[in-house]
Motif scaffolding. Structure first.
Motif, mmCIF file in Angstrom:
data_model
loop_
_atom_site.group_PDB
_atom_site.id
_atom_site.type_symbol
_atom_site.label_atom_id
_atom_site.label_comp_id
_atom_site.label_asym_id
_atom_site.label_seq_id
_atom_site.Cartn_x
_atom_site.Cartn_y
_atom_site.Cartn_z
ATOM 1 N N VAL A 209 0.864 -1.180 0.000
ATOM 2 C CA VAL A 209 0.000 0.000 0.000
ATOM 3 C C VAL A 209 0.904 1.234 0.000
ATOM 4 N N TYR A 210 0.996 1.887 -1.157
ATOM 5 C CA TYR A 210 1.941 2.984 -1.309
ATOM 6 C C TYR A 210 1.440 4.276 -0.647
ATOM 7 N N ASN A 211 2.405 5.092 -0.255
ATOM 8 C CA ASN A 211 2.144 6.340 0.461
ATOM 9 C C ASN A 211 1.283 6.099 1.702
ATOM 10 N N HIS A 212 1.436 4.903 2.273
ATOM 11 C CA HIS A 212 0.715 4.516 3.498
ATOM 12 C C HIS A 212 -0.803 4.646 3.321
ATOM 13 N N GLY A 213 -1.251 4.451 2.096
ATOM 14 C CA GLY A 213 -2.679 4.490 1.809
ATOM 15 C C GLY A 213 -3.236 5.872 1.548
ATOM 16 N N ASP A 214 -2.401 6.905 1.695
ATOM 17 C CA ASP A 214 -2.873 8.272 1.494
ATOM 18 C C ASP A 214 -2.766 8.645 0.021
ATOM 19 N N MET A 215 -3.571 7.989 -0.790
ATOM 20 C CA MET A 215 -3.624 8.241 -2.227
ATOM 21 C C MET A 215 -5.081 8.201 -2.669
ATOM 22 N N LYS A 216 -5.398 8.999 -3.665
ATOM 23 C CA LYS A 216 -6.742 9.007 -4.222
ATOM 24 C C LYS A 216 -6.653 8.802 -5.734
ATOM 25 N N ARG A 217 -7.578 8.016 -6.240
ATOM 26 C CA ARG A 217 -7.622 7.768 -7.676
ATOM 27 C C ARG A 217 -9.054 7.890 -8.179
ATOM 28 N N ASP A 218 -9.175 8.324 -9.419
ATOM 29 C CA ASP A 218 -10.479 8.383 -10.088
ATOM 30 C C ASP A 218 -10.659 7.042 -10.798
ATOM 31 N N PHE A 219 -11.175 6.063 -10.073
ATOM 32 C CA PHE A 219 -11.333 4.710 -10.616
ATOM 33 C C PHE A 219 -12.475 4.698 -11.630
ATOM 34 N N THR A 220 -12.168 4.273 -12.846
ATOM 35 C CA THR A 220 -13.136 4.298 -13.947
ATOM 36 C C THR A 220 -13.381 2.878 -14.439
ATOM 37 N N TYR A 221 -14.616 2.431 -14.364
ATOM 38 C CA TYR A 221 -14.960 1.064 -14.745
ATOM 39 C C TYR A 221 -14.843 0.897 -16.258
ATOM 40 N N ILE A 222 -14.366 -0.255 -16.689
ATOM 41 C CA ILE A 222 -14.045 -0.480 -18.100
ATOM 42 C C ILE A 222 -15.232 -0.239 -19.029
ATOM 43 N N ASP A 223 -16.430 -0.662 -18.651
ATOM 44 C CA ASP A 223 -17.589 -0.459 -19.529
ATOM 45 C C ASP A 223 -17.878 1.026 -19.710
ATOM 46 N N ASP A 224 -17.666 1.804 -18.645
ATOM 47 C CA ASP A 224 -17.869 3.249 -18.743
ATOM 48 C C ASP A 224 -16.848 3.879 -19.696
ATOM 49 N N LEU A 225 -15.598 3.442 -19.576
ATOM 50 C CA LEU A 225 -14.567 3.978 -20.466
ATOM 51 C C LEU A 225 -14.885 3.660 -21.920
ATOM 52 N N VAL A 226 -15.255 2.425 -22.196
ATOM 53 C CA VAL A 226 -15.550 2.015 -23.575
ATOM 54 C C VAL A 226 -16.740 2.800 -24.126
ATOM 55 N N THR A 227 -17.748 3.015 -23.293
ATOM 56 C CA THR A 227 -18.892 3.811 -23.742
ATOM 57 C C THR A 227 -18.452 5.236 -24.074
ATOM 58 N N GLY A 228 -17.568 5.790 -23.253
ATOM 59 C CA GLY A 228 -17.048 7.122 -23.537
ATOM 60 C C GLY A 228 -16.317 7.183 -24.859
ATOM 61 N N ILE A 229 -15.461 6.184 -25.116
ATOM 62 C CA ILE A 229 -14.731 6.144 -26.388
ATOM 63 C C ILE A 229 -15.703 6.028 -27.554
ATOM 64 N N ARG A 230 -16.672 5.125 -27.414
ATOM 65 C CA ARG A 230 -17.633 4.917 -28.504
ATOM 66 C C ARG A 230 -18.412 6.195 -28.803
ATOM 67 N N ARG A 231 -18.821 6.903 -27.770
ATOM 68 C CA ARG A 231 -19.566 8.150 -27.983
ATOM 69 C C ARG A 231 -18.676 9.203 -28.642
ATOM 70 N N LEU A 232 -17.412 9.242 -28.251
ATOM 71 C CA LEU A 232 -16.503 10.240 -28.822
ATOM 72 C C LEU A 232 -16.200 9.988 -30.295
ATOM 73 N N MET A 233 -16.336 8.749 -30.746
ATOM 74 C CA MET A 233 -16.132 8.472 -32.165
ATOM 75 C C MET A 233 -17.007 9.374 -33.031
ATOM 76 N N ASP A 234 -18.204 9.672 -32.542
ATOM 77 C CA ASP A 234 -19.156 10.478 -33.319
ATOM 78 C C ASP A 234 -18.992 11.973 -33.079
ATOM 79 N N ALA A 235 -18.135 12.352 -32.135
ATOM 80 C CA ALA A 235 -17.918 13.768 -31.823
ATOM 81 C C ALA A 235 -16.644 14.233 -32.519
ATOM 82 N N VAL A 236 -16.706 14.340 -33.821
ATOM 83 C CA VAL A 236 -15.522 14.670 -34.623
ATOM 84 C C VAL A 236 -15.175 16.153 -34.459
#
Length: 343
Positions: A209-236
Motif C-alpha cells: 500500500v503505497y504512500n501509506h494508503g494516502d492516495m486518491k484515484r479516479d477509478f473508472t470502470y471499463i464499460d464506462d470507459l468504452v462507452t465514452g470512447i464509442r460516444r466520442l467516435m461520433d464527436a468529430v
C-alpha cells in the motif's frame, strides 16, 4: 459496414472496445504485439472471447514496425482509428524507458504517418491522466496546463498528444486525445492494483500500500470507459474558422484537435478501494505500508463535463459495483473455488 482499426486489440481496454464495436456491426481490424510485459495467455484468452467472423481481423505485430501500419491503412482504409497500443505502467518506465520510446513515440508516429497518407474520418488516440503530472488543482480539466510530467511514461504520452496536434494542424486530420484515469474491471491487467490485490488477498499474502494508503484515484470502470470512447467516435472535432474556442472546450484554435477526460469524476481513497475488495472477497487484506513510489502522484480526479457536453454521457459505475464484477470474473477465470460475496 464501417471499418475501425484498433491497436492494442488484445489489451485490457482494446479487447472490451473490440467487443463493443463488433456487437454494433462495425468491421474491426485489430493489431497487437502480444508482448510479454504481462501474461500472454491472458491476452490470448481475451482474443478467444471475440467472435470469429469476417468482421474481425486480428494481426500480430508491433505498431512501431516501419511500414506495418501504413500497409494496414492502405489495405483496409479504416473509417476510424483508435490507437490504444502502448507500453503501459508508470513504475516500469523507470526500469525500461526505451520500450516506451519505441512503442509510445515511434508507434504513434507510424500511426500519424499512415493517417496522413490515408486519412480516416476520425482518429482517437489514448493518452493518460498521468499527463497532468505535478498539477495539484483538482478536478483535472482539459484546459489546464500539463507541462510537468512526473514519469517517462507520462512524458511519452504527452509527447504523443503534441505530435498528434501538429499532424491535425498541418494535414487537417481530426484527432481526439482521450485522457483516461485508473481503469479497472474484468479481464484487467495483472500489473494493476486491483488484480494484484485480489490475487494476494486470496493467497493470504500482504499487499503493498503505497504512500501509506494516502492516495486518491479516479477509478473508472471499463464499460464506462468504452462507452465514452464509442460516444466520442461520433464527436468529430472541427477546426474553428475564426480561431475562437468556446469556454471550457479543449478544442485547438488552429486544428481539428481536442483533448477529453474520461473519468468517473470521483476521487476515491485507496483505503476505501481496498475495503471494497475485502468486501467482495469476504476476506481481510494484510497491508504492507510503503512510501510513495517515484513517478507516482498522490491523487487524480477528472472533470468529465466536456465529455458530457460532447456526448451526453458521464461514467457513473461506483467502486463497490465495479470491484465486485472484477472479483467474480477473477474467481471464475482462475477457478479459485471461492465465490465472491454478494455484498
Amino acid at each position: 459496414m464501417q471499418t475501425v482499426l484498433v491497436t492494442g486489440s488484445a489489451g485490457f481496454i482494446g479487447f472490451h472496445l473490440c467487443q463493443r464495436l463488433l456487437a454494433e456491426g462495425f468491421r474491426v481490424i485489430g493489431l497487437d504485439a502480444m508482448t510479454d510485459y504481462y501474461d500472454v495467455a491472458l491476452k490470448q484468452a481475451r482474443l478467444d472471447q471475440l467472435p470469429q467472423s469476417n468482421a474481425f481481423v486480428q494481426i500480430t505485430g508491433r505498431v512501431e514496425t516501419p511500414g506495418l501500419v501504413m500497409g494496414l491503412f492502405e489495405e483496409h482504409r479504416p473509417d476510424y482509428v483508435i490507437h490504444l497500443a502502448a507500453q503501459a505502467g508508470v513504475r516500469y518506465s523507470i526500469e525500461n524507458p526505451r520500450s516506451y520510446l519505441e512503442s509510445n513515440i515511434a508507434g504513434s508516429f507510424e500511426i500519424l504517418e499512415a493517417a496522413r497518407a490515408y486519412p480516416p474520418r476520425h482518429m482517437l488516440l489514448a493518452s493518460t491522466s498521468s499527463a497532468y503530472g505535478a498539477n495539484t488543482e483538482m478536478p483535472y480539466r482539459e484546459t489546464d496546463k500539463a507541462d510537468h510530467q512526473m514519469s517517462f511514461y507520462a512524458a511519452t504520452k504527452k509527447a504523443g498528444e503534441n505530435m498528434a496536434h501538429s499532424y491535425a494542424h498541418l494535414f487537417g486530420l481530426p484527432v481526439t486525445m482521450f485522457r483516461f484515469f485508473t481503469v479497472y474491471g474484468p479481464w484487467g491487467r495483472p500489473d494493476m492494483a486491483l488484480f494484484k490485490f485480489t490475487k494476494a488477498i486470496l493467497n493470504g499474502e500482504p499487499i503493498d500500500v503505497y504512500n501509506h494508503g494516502d492516495m486518491k484515484r479516479d477509478f473508472t470502470y471499463i464499460d464506462d470507459l468504452v462507452t465514452g470512447i464509442r460516444r466520442l467516435m461520433d464527436a468529430v472535432p472541427l477546426r474553428p474558422e475564426d480561431g475562437i474556442v468556446p469556454e471550457g472546450d479543449s478544442l485547438s484554435p488552429v486544428a481539428p484537435f481536442r483533448v477529453v477526460n474520461i473519468g468517473n469524476s470521483d476521487a476515491v481513497q485507496l483505503t476505501d478501494f481496498i475495503a471494497a475488495i475485502e468486501t467482495a472477497l469476504n476476506r481481510t487484506a494484510i497491508r504492507n505500508m510503503m512510501p510513495m513510489q517515484p513517478g507516482d502522484v498522490p491523487a487524480t480526479w477528472a472533470d468529465a463535463s466536456l465529455l458530457h457536453r460532447l456526448t451526453g454521457y458521464v461514467p457513473s459505475t461506483d467502486v463497490a459495483t465495479g470491484v465486485a464484477q472484477f472479483v467474480r470474473w477473477y474467481q471464475d477465470h482462475y477457478d479459485t473455488g471461492k465465490p465472491a460475496s454478494d455484498a
